[in-house]
Write a protein that holds these residues in place. Structure first.
Motif, PDB file in Angstrom:
ATOM      1  N   SER A  85      -8.470  -5.995  14.097  1.00  0.00           N
ATOM      2  CA  SER A  85      -9.364  -6.803  14.925  1.00  0.00           C
ATOM      3  C   SER A  85     -10.832  -6.363  14.804  1.00  0.00           C
ATOM      4  N   SER A  86     -11.078  -5.085  14.629  1.00  0.00           N
ATOM      5  CA  SER A  86     -12.462  -4.605  14.594  1.00  0.00           C
ATOM      6  C   SER A  86     -13.051  -4.484  13.198  1.00  0.00           C
ATOM      7  N   LEU A  87     -12.223  -4.293  12.201  1.00  0.00           N
ATOM      8  CA  LEU A  87     -12.717  -4.082  10.837  1.00  0.00           C
ATOM      9  C   LEU A  87     -12.322  -5.205   9.884  1.00  0.00           C
ATOM     10  N   ALA A  88     -12.047  -6.355  10.426  1.00  0.00           N
ATOM     11  CA  ALA A  88     -11.479  -7.461   9.640  1.00  0.00           C
ATOM     12  C   ALA A  88     -12.195  -7.703   8.311  1.00  0.00           C
ATOM     13  N   GLY A  89     -13.509  -7.737   8.279  1.00  0.00           N
ATOM     14  CA  GLY A  89     -14.222  -8.028   7.044  1.00  0.00           C
ATOM     15  C   GLY A  89     -14.431  -6.827   6.143  1.00  0.00           C
ATOM     16  N   LYS A  90     -14.080  -5.642   6.612  1.00  0.00           N
ATOM     17  CA  LYS A  90     -14.339  -4.426   5.836  1.00  0.00           C
ATOM     18  C   LYS A  90     -13.076  -3.820   5.210  1.00  0.00           C
ATOM     19  N   ILE A  91     -11.934  -4.323   5.550  1.00  0.00           N
ATOM     20  CA  ILE A  91     -10.679  -3.750   5.053  1.00  0.00           C
ATOM     21  C   ILE A  91     -10.376  -4.264   3.652  1.00  0.00           C
ATOM     22  N   VAL A  92     -10.288  -3.340   2.696  1.00  0.00           N
ATOM     23  CA  VAL A  92      -9.841  -3.689   1.349  1.00  0.00           C
ATOM     24  C   VAL A  92      -8.328  -3.738   1.351  1.00  0.00           C
ATOM     25  N   SER A  93      -7.701  -2.724   1.968  1.00  0.00           N
ATOM     26  CA  SER A  93      -6.251  -2.724   2.164  1.00  0.00           C
ATOM     27  C   SER A  93      -5.901  -1.824   3.346  1.00  0.00           C
ATOM     28  N   LEU A  94      -4.775  -2.131   3.937  1.00  0.00           N
ATOM     29  CA  LEU A  94      -4.246  -1.345   5.049  1.00  0.00           C
ATOM     30  C   LEU A  94      -2.745  -1.299   4.855  1.00  0.00           C
ATOM     31  N   SER A  95      -2.227  -0.103   4.569  1.00  0.00           N
ATOM     32  CA  SER A  95      -0.806   0.024   4.260  1.00  0.00           C
ATOM     33  C   SER A  95      -0.198   1.180   5.033  1.00  0.00           C
ATOM     34  N   GLU A  96       1.123   1.131   5.170  1.00  0.00           N
ATOM     35  CA  GLU A  96       1.852   2.192   5.857  1.00  0.00           C
ATOM     36  C   GLU A  96       2.725   2.931   4.859  1.00  0.00           C
ATOM     37  N   SER A  97       2.673   4.264   4.942  1.00  0.00           N
ATOM     38  CA  SER A  97       3.514   5.099   4.104  1.00  0.00           C
ATOM     39  C   SER A  97       3.749   6.417   4.827  1.00  0.00           C
ATOM     40  N   LEU A  98       4.981   6.853   4.841  1.00  0.00           N
ATOM     41  CA  LEU A  98       5.354   8.127   5.446  1.00  0.00           C
ATOM     42  C   LEU A  98       4.923   8.223   6.911  1.00  0.00           C
ATOM     43  N   GLY A  99       4.996   7.122   7.628  1.00  0.00           N
ATOM     44  CA  GLY A  99       4.677   7.114   9.044  1.00  0.00           C
ATOM     45  C   GLY A  99       3.199   7.180   9.366  1.00  0.00           C
ATOM     46  N   GLU A 100       2.340   6.960   8.365  1.00  0.00           N
ATOM     47  CA  GLU A 100       0.892   6.940   8.583  1.00  0.00           C
ATOM     48  C   GLU A 100       0.285   5.731   7.894  1.00  0.00           C
ATOM     49  N   LEU A 101      -0.838   5.283   8.448  1.00  0.00           N
ATOM     50  CA  LEU A 101      -1.565   4.175   7.852  1.00  0.00           C
ATOM     51  C   LEU A 101      -2.628   4.701   6.899  1.00  0.00           C
TER      52      LEU A 101
END
Length: 177
Positions: free
Chosen positions: A14-30
Motif C-alpha cells: 500500500s505504501s510503496l506501490a510504485g517503487k516495488i520491483v519485486s516482493l517475494s517470500e522465502s524461508l519465512g521472510e519477505l
C-alpha cells in the motif's frame, strides 16, 4: 507467521506501490527489491513509518551474480542486500537493490538512515568494489590499502587499478578539506 507476513506485505504494497520491483517470500521472510533511484527513500520510509518501523539494520552485504545459475543470470551483476528488523512489530525484511552499472557499481549509502551501515558498506566496497554515494569514509577495511582490486569481485587488474585510483582520488579530496 503467515498472518504476520501478510500484514507486512500489505503495508509494503500500500505504501510503496510504485517503487516495488519485486516482493517475494522465502524461508519465512519477505524480500523487497527496489530500483537504485528509490533505495535511500525506501530505507528511510521503512525506518520511520509506524506501520513497519524497521528500527535496526542487522546486516548489509554485497552479492556478485556473475556466476549465479552457472553464469546464465540475465540480470544486473551487483546487488546490495540489507537485513532489517522491526522490534515494534517483531518481523524481518530483506531489502535488495541492484547497482544500475555493472562496470562501476554505485548505490546510495544508508549511513544517514542506519549509522551502523558504515562498516558494512566499507566491507562491500573493499571486497566487491561497490561505491556508496554519500558515505563519509569509504576506504578499505579488510584488505591492505595497497591491494589492487576487490577480492570477491572477479574483475580484471586494469579495471581494478582504475577503480582504485578513482577511489583514492575521491578519498584524498574529501580528507584534505
Amino acid at each position: 507467521m503467515a498472518a504476520k507476513l501478510g500484514r507486512l506485505k500489505d503495508a509494503l504494497d500500500s505504501s510503496l506501490a510504485g517503487k516495488i520491483v519485486s516482493l517475494s517470500e522465502s524461508l519465512g521472510e519477505l524480500t523487497l527489491v527496489v530500483d537504485a533511484k528509490d533505495y535511500s527513500a525506501t530505507a528511510l520510509w521503512l525506518r520511520d513509518d509506524p506501520a513497519v518501523r524497521f528500527e535496526e539494520l542487522i546486516d548489509l552485504c554485497a552479492v556478485d551474480y556473475s556466476g549465479f545459475r552457472d553464469g546464465r543470470w540475465g540480470g544486473r551483476r551487483f546487488a546490495v542486500v540489507s537485513h532489517l528488523l522491526s522490534l515494534a512489530h517483531n518481523w524481518r525484511l530483506r531489502l535488495r537493490v541492484f547497482a544500475p552499472d555493472d562496470e562501476f557499481p554505485v548505490v546510495d549509502s544508508l549511513t544517514g538512515v542506519w549509522p551502523n551501515a558504515d562498516w558494512y558498506e566499507r566491507e562491500a566496497f573493499d571486497l566487491f568494489g561497490i561505491m556508496f554515494t554519500g558515505h563519509a569514509d569509504l576506504r578499505r577495511i579488510l584488505t591492505d590499502y595497497g591491494f589492487i582490486g576487490h577480492p570477491s569481485a572477479r574483475i580484471s587488474r586494469s579495471r581494478a587499478t582504475s577503480r582504485c585510483d578513482t577511489t583514492r582520488s575521491r578519498n584524498a579530496s574529501s580528507t584534505s578539506r
